[in-house]
Design an enzyme around this catalytic site. Sequence first.
Site, mmCIF file in Angstrom:
data_model
loop_
_atom_site.group_PDB
_atom_site.id
_atom_site.type_symbol
_atom_site.label_atom_id
_atom_site.label_comp_id
_atom_site.label_asym_id
_atom_site.label_seq_id
_atom_site.Cartn_x
_atom_site.Cartn_y
_atom_site.Cartn_z
ATOM 1 N N GLY A 1 26.127 78.253 -20.374
ATOM 2 C CA GLY A 1 25.981 76.973 -21.081
ATOM 3 C C GLY A 1 27.319 76.506 -21.635
ATOM 4 N N GLY A 2 28.402 77.016 -21.050
ATOM 5 C CA GLY A 2 29.750 76.733 -21.574
ATOM 6 C C GLY A 2 30.193 75.293 -21.371
ATOM 7 N N GLY B 1 28.115 72.892 -22.177
ATOM 8 C CA GLY B 1 27.259 72.162 -23.115
ATOM 9 C C GLY B 1 27.969 71.843 -24.417
ATOM 10 C CB ILE C 1 26.840 74.839 -29.021
ATOM 11 C CG1 ILE C 1 26.042 73.904 -29.942
ATOM 12 C CG2 ILE C 1 27.309 76.087 -29.785
ATOM 13 C CD1 ILE C 1 24.694 74.446 -30.388
ATOM 14 C CG ASP D 1 19.499 77.549 -12.526
ATOM 15 O OD1 ASP D 1 18.972 78.565 -13.057
ATOM 16 O OD2 ASP D 1 19.127 76.394 -12.779
ATOM 17 C CB ALA E 1 18.746 77.122 -23.839
ATOM 18 C CE1 TYR F 1 15.489 75.016 -27.172
ATOM 19 C CE2 TYR F 1 14.823 74.384 -29.401
ATOM 20 C CZ TYR F 1 15.791 74.839 -28.514
ATOM 21 O OH TYR F 1 17.054 75.123 -28.973
ATOM 22 C CE LYS G 1 17.331 79.127 -28.227
ATOM 23 N NZ LYS G 1 18.435 79.297 -27.224
ATOM 24 C CG ASN H 1 18.580 70.366 -37.509
ATOM 25 O OD1 ASN H 1 17.943 71.288 -38.009
ATOM 26 N ND2 ASN H 1 18.004 69.362 -36.898
HETATM 27 N N1 LIG Z 1 22.063 71.772 -30.794
HETATM 28 C C1 LIG Z 1 21.355 72.393 -31.742
HETATM 29 O O1 LIG Z 1 21.136 71.860 -32.821
HETATM 30 C C2 LIG Z 1 20.825 73.785 -31.501
HETATM 31 C C3 LIG Z 1 20.070 74.386 -32.535
HETATM 32 C C4 LIG Z 1 19.583 75.671 -32.350
HETATM 33 C C5 LIG Z 1 19.866 76.348 -31.169
HETATM 34 N N2 LIG Z 1 20.578 75.757 -30.183
HETATM 35 C C6 LIG Z 1 20.839 76.533 -28.962
HETATM 36 O O2 LIG Z 1 22.226 76.470 -28.672
HETATM 37 C C7 LIG Z 1 22.441 76.572 -27.263
HETATM 38 C C8 LIG Z 1 23.337 75.456 -26.790
HETATM 39 O O3 LIG Z 1 22.694 74.213 -27.033
HETATM 40 P P1 LIG Z 1 23.440 72.809 -26.966
HETATM 41 O O4 LIG Z 1 22.996 72.017 -28.126
HETATM 42 O O5 LIG Z 1 24.879 73.030 -26.734
HETATM 43 O O6 LIG Z 1 22.728 72.173 -25.682
HETATM 44 P P2 LIG Z 1 23.375 71.561 -24.345
HETATM 45 O O7 LIG Z 1 22.248 71.020 -23.554
HETATM 46 O O8 LIG Z 1 24.512 70.671 -24.654
HETATM 47 O O9 LIG Z 1 23.963 72.858 -23.624
HETATM 48 C C9 LIG Z 1 23.177 73.773 -22.901
HETATM 49 C C10 LIG Z 1 23.883 74.016 -21.578
HETATM 50 O O10 LIG Z 1 23.137 75.007 -20.851
HETATM 51 C C11 LIG Z 1 23.134 74.634 -19.492
HETATM 52 N N3 LIG Z 1 21.958 75.256 -18.868
HETATM 53 C C12 LIG Z 1 20.665 75.094 -19.202
HETATM 54 N N4 LIG Z 1 19.856 75.812 -18.392
HETATM 55 C C13 LIG Z 1 20.681 76.475 -17.527
HETATM 56 C C14 LIG Z 1 20.446 77.360 -16.469
HETATM 57 N N5 LIG Z 1 19.197 77.716 -16.101
HETATM 58 N N6 LIG Z 1 21.512 77.883 -15.811
HETATM 59 C C15 LIG Z 1 22.776 77.519 -16.165
HETATM 60 N N7 LIG Z 1 23.051 76.651 -17.163
HETATM 61 C C16 LIG Z 1 22.015 76.122 -17.835
HETATM 62 C C17 LIG Z 1 23.069 73.114 -19.500
HETATM 63 O O11 LIG Z 1 23.558 72.549 -18.288
HETATM 64 C C18 LIG Z 1 23.955 72.772 -20.705
HETATM 65 O O12 LIG Z 1 25.316 72.536 -20.324
HETATM 66 C C19 LIG Z 1 21.037 76.580 -26.639
HETATM 67 O O13 LIG Z 1 20.691 77.900 -26.345
HETATM 68 C C20 LIG Z 1 20.156 76.005 -27.723
HETATM 69 O O14 LIG Z 1 18.827 76.493 -27.610
HETATM 70 C C21 LIG Z 1 21.064 74.486 -30.325
#
Ligand SMILES: NC(=O)c1ccc[n+]([C@@H]2O[C@H](COP(=O)([O-])OP(=O)(O)OC[C@H]3O[C@@H](n4cnc5c(N)ncnc54)[C@H](O)[C@@H]3O)[C@@H](O)[C@H]2O)c1
Length: 353
Positions: free
Chosen positions: A7-8, A10, A12, A55, A77, A179, A183, A208
């Site tokens: 998820g690098g 994404g 976060i 994936d 995720a 979701y 998690k 959040n």
């Molecule tokens: N944003 C928030 O407020 C928040 C809060 C609690 C937890 N989280 C957790 O933090 C993590 C990152 O979330 P984010 O907000 O950066 O979301 P995001 O959607 O920006 O990043 C997630 C990344 O994971 C990749 N991904 C998803 N499924 C995949 C798969 N099967 N194979 C390969 N890549 C895949 C997506 O392409 C995306 O780039 C997640 O695990 C999320 O559950 C986020």
Amino acid sequence: MRVLVTGGAGFIGAQIVRALVSAGHEAVVFDALLSTAHPDASYQPPPGTQAVIADLRDAERVAGALTGVDAVCHQAAMVGLGKDFADAPEYVGCNDLGTAVLLAGMAAAGVRDLVVAGSMVVYGEGRYDCPRHGTVRPGPRADADLAAGRFEPYCPRCGAELLPGLVSEDAPADPRNVYAATKLAQEHLASSWARDTGGRAVSLRYHNVYGPGMPRDTPYAGVASFFRSSLARDEAPQVFEDGAQRRDFVHVRDVAAANTVALTALGDRRRGSFAAYNTGSGEPHTIGEMASALASACGGPDPVVTGGYRLGDVRHVTADSRRLRDELGWKPEVGFADGMAEFAAAPLRGGTA
Ligand SMILES: NC(=O)c1ccc[n+]([C@@H]2O[C@H](COP(=O)([O-])OP(=O)(O)OC[C@H]3O[C@@H](n4cnc5c(N)ncnc54)[C@H](O)[C@@H]3O)[C@@H](O)[C@H]2O)c1
Ligand SMILES: [Zn+2]
């Protein structure tokens, strides 16, 4: 240390990659560029960083990416509440099957150190105290109550109004939507993997998270991104319920720092162990306050409280992040006012908004 960041690409994950590289570590990005998160599928890894676009459910690509890796930082995720229940198989596929394939790959490759992105959604509702019954756990709110504007959960034993408090990591899990269930399952899988392989796993249960690079508003994005996107269109943020829902907004750079701290401390942990840490600012604010802070920083229209609601939403959830501070020495650096002002001006991902 060479770290595979799933998820690098994404929101976060990208900040974690940046933090790792600036701390002198090597990061390998593994990301499928899901269309729900990357509508335009564009991604450029930072200079000098390798990226595998695949994936997690593809065991061969996972095995290849794990070569020479010391630790995994698992952020991939599918996030948000989604559109409707038809999304459930894809949530479970990405989040749980994906995690299982990753962990099996780590077991085979002998990679024993893992930090996983957890979430406060595993708690369901936050902590509540009844004046007569002490700490109680209200059930899911009824549609009829929400429709009538009765947003506060009440004591399941006497019906009294409750006082919201801070959830600790030891609170029972109570996931309230697909979701959230995925998690929680990720944590259970990580814990089983650690016991089976002698691995060391830490889950950082984020609150959040907000900040630059947040995805644009889609059913898969968070509330801060909805408000920010409305303001970019010069529209008033639409605040659900009465706006008094309490959350903990934590800045994405602080979350990235928590990951680097947790990754570097894994070596000191017991083999076969799993531990969860709340990762929040420690400063609860209401959704209405967040909408107002963003609107005033953008110079945009004042938020409108609509009374609308979503059944999967919980009323208040704020947690105690002392364990992360005390045990790992992490401390958030970005305050609410400064962070929201910066976020108001920062671009969102997947568009110009
Ligand atoms: N944003 C928030 O407020 C928040 C809060 C609690 C937890 N989280 C957790 O933090 C993590 C990152 O979330 P984010 O907000 O950066 O979301 P995001 O959607 O920006 O990043 C997630 C990344 O994971 C990749 N991904 C998803 N499924 C995949 C798969 N099967 N194979 C390969 N890549 C895949 C997506 O392409 C995306 O780039 C997640 O695990 C999320 O559950 C986020
Ligand atoms: Zn009571």
